[in-house]
Scaffold this motif. Structure first.
Motif, PDB file in Angstrom:
ATOM      1  N   GLY A 140       0.819  -1.215   0.000  1.00 15.03           N
ATOM      2  CA  GLY A 140       0.000   0.000   0.000  1.00 15.03           C
ATOM      3  C   GLY A 140       0.845   1.255   0.000  1.00 15.03           C
ATOM      4  N   GLY A 141       1.881   1.286   0.840  1.00 14.05           N
ATOM      5  CA  GLY A 141       2.762   2.442   0.865  1.00 14.05           C
ATOM      6  C   GLY A 141       3.539   2.613  -0.414  1.00 14.05           C
ATOM      7  N   THR A 142       3.884   1.493  -1.042  1.00 14.89           N
ATOM      8  CA  THR A 142       4.574   1.564  -2.335  1.00 14.89           C
ATOM      9  C   THR A 142       3.666   2.183  -3.391  1.00 14.89           C
ATOM     10  N   ARG A 143       2.418   1.776  -3.395  1.00 13.44           N
ATOM     11  CA  ARG A 143       1.471   2.349  -4.353  1.00 13.44           C
ATOM     12  C   ARG A 143       1.276   3.846  -4.095  1.00 13.44           C
ATOM     13  N   ASP A 144       1.193   4.220  -2.835  1.00 15.31           N
ATOM     14  CA  ASP A 144       0.982   5.624  -2.484  1.00 15.31           C
ATOM     15  C   ASP A 144       2.181   6.486  -2.880  1.00 15.31           C
ATOM     16  N   GLY A 145       3.378   5.995  -2.608  1.00 12.80           N
ATOM     17  CA  GLY A 145       4.591   6.671  -3.057  1.00 12.80           C
ATOM     18  C   GLY A 145       5.075   7.815  -2.199  1.00 12.80           C
ATOM     19  N   SER A 146       4.388   8.115  -1.091  1.00 18.02           N
ATOM     20  CA  SER A 146       4.787   9.278  -0.299  1.00 18.02           C
ATOM     21  C   SER A 146       5.998   8.999   0.590  1.00 18.02           C
ATOM     22  N   ASP A 147       6.223   7.728   0.923  1.00 18.22           N
ATOM     23  CA  ASP A 147       7.369   7.353   1.756  1.00 18.22           C
ATOM     24  C   ASP A 147       8.215   6.347   0.984  1.00 18.22           C
ATOM     25  N   PRO A 148       9.374   6.747   0.479  1.00 16.83           N
ATOM     26  CA  PRO A 148      10.215   5.836  -0.314  1.00 16.83           C
ATOM     27  C   PRO A 148      10.635   4.578   0.439  1.00 16.83           C
ATOM     28  N   GLU A 149      10.629   4.629   1.769  1.00 14.82           N
ATOM     29  CA  GLU A 149      11.027   3.454   2.544  1.00 14.82           C
ATOM     30  C   GLU A 149      10.090   2.279   2.321  1.00 14.82           C
ATOM     31  N   GLU A 150       8.817   2.564   2.009  1.00 10.56           N
ATOM     32  CA  GLU A 150       7.864   1.491   1.755  1.00 10.56           C
ATOM     33  C   GLU A 150       8.279   0.665   0.542  1.00 10.56           C
ATOM     34  N   LEU A 151       8.633   1.335  -0.534  1.00 16.99           N
ATOM     35  CA  LEU A 151       9.110   0.636  -1.724  1.00 16.99           C
ATOM     36  C   LEU A 151      10.407  -0.103  -1.424  1.00 16.99           C
ATOM     37  N   HIS A 152      11.289   0.526  -0.681  1.00 21.22           N
ATOM     38  CA  HIS A 152      12.555  -0.125  -0.333  1.00 21.22           C
ATOM     39  C   HIS A 152      12.314  -1.454   0.366  1.00 21.22           C
ATOM     40  N   GLN A 153      11.409  -1.456   1.356  1.00 22.31           N
ATOM     41  CA  GLN A 153      11.151  -2.678   2.098  1.00 22.31           C
ATOM     42  C   GLN A 153      10.457  -3.728   1.231  1.00 22.31           C
TER      43      GLN A 153
END
Length: 289
Positions: A25-38
């Motif tokens: 969900g955070g990756t889709r949102d894109g506001s926190d790059p750490e989500e995609l990293h994880q």
């Protein structure tokens, strides 16, 4: 039949699949790059589990899954790489007086990031992605083992996997010239990452010595990773400068100088990190104390 190793892989897949879903969900949102990293780390670790333990797995099942996870990793990679690059360059330019020129310099990277984000979201919205999640979930329960006469609890086999992977890293380090080219140091980082992920697979069975190895490997990775980040940043800045106006090119030149200093610093530091990693490996070889 090497049940300890295969059980660890199944358990690891389940853990990493849960983490991937938590960060989607955070990756889709894109506001926190750490989500995609994880999310990307979860994919990499699943792939490395399957690669490290492939001598214990039925490869007709494990290799196609590992390849499909590679597709997902490639879909996530460009945005994450640009996140890292843009964050670093914006930190470097934050206090420069030439703010307008800096923004003009980075505008091309921002546009590239938006295009990569669109490709990433298309991948996450695809039937292929949903089928992959179902595939990993099934593998976490039923991934087949290779037929084998081995019958211990997997601890010695896991230690052997880690030491074998470390041996490959040691061999690569031993082949380095006195002043290694950048790409050879980057290859060491990749090899070190494989040692770390294999060690993480073995951690539940091997305990403290493996934890020390993981910590030392992370430090080794970080130093070489920062060196590689500086190499990438320098080249991208040179490419941007070649098409920039005079003001933006001036900013690029200043940033290139900083990246060269960062590279030199990490080159000086990585041998010390390697020495610490060698000491940690000795602890794994000796076993628990």
């Amino acid at each position: 039949m090497s049940g300890g190793v295969v059980d660890q892989v199944r358990s690891g897949l389940a853990t990493r699949l849960q983490a991937l879903r938590e960060h989607e969900g955070g990756t889709r949102d894109g506001s926190d790059p750490e989500e995609l990293h994880q999310m990307r780390v979860s994919v990499r670790r699943m792939r490395e589990m399957l690669r490290s333990a492939r001598s214990f797995l039925d490869r007709e099942h494990s290799e196609p899954l590992r390849n499909e996870l590679g597709w997902l990793g490639r879909a996530l990679g460009p945005v994450r790489d640009l996140d890292v690059l843009l964050e670093h360059l914006r930190e470097q330019t934050a206090e420069m007086p030439e703010q307008d020129a800096a923004e003009r310099l980075l505008a091309g990277l921002d546009a590239e990031h938006e295009r990569a984000r669109a490709d990433l979201l298309a991948a996450l919205d695809s039937d292929r992605y949903r089928a992959l999640l179902d595939w990993v979930e099934e593998a976490s329960r039923e991934l087949p083992a290779r037929e084998s006469d081995a019958g211990d609890d997997g601890g010695s086999e896991l230690r052997d996997l880690v030491l074998r992977q470390f041996g490959k890293l040691r061999k690569d380090v031993g082949k380095l010239p006195d002043d290694p080219p950048d790409d050879r140091l980057h290859a060491l980082r990749i090899r070190g990452k494989k040692v770390r992920y294999t060690a993480e697979l073995a951690e539940p069975a091997l305990g403290k010595p493996i934890k020390r190895l993981i910590k030392a490997t992370k430090k080794f990775q970080d130093v070489l990773g920062e060196h590689q980040d500086a190499c990438v940043a320098e080249q991208r800045l040179r490419d941007l400068a070649a098409e920039a106006d005079a003001g933006a090119a001036f900013v690029a030149g200043r940033l290139v100088e900083r990246e060269q200093l960062r590279k030199a610093d990490r080159r000086a530091r990585w041998p010390g990190a390697w020495d610490q990693l060698v000491e940690a490996e000795k602890g794994v070889r000796r076993g628990p104390r």
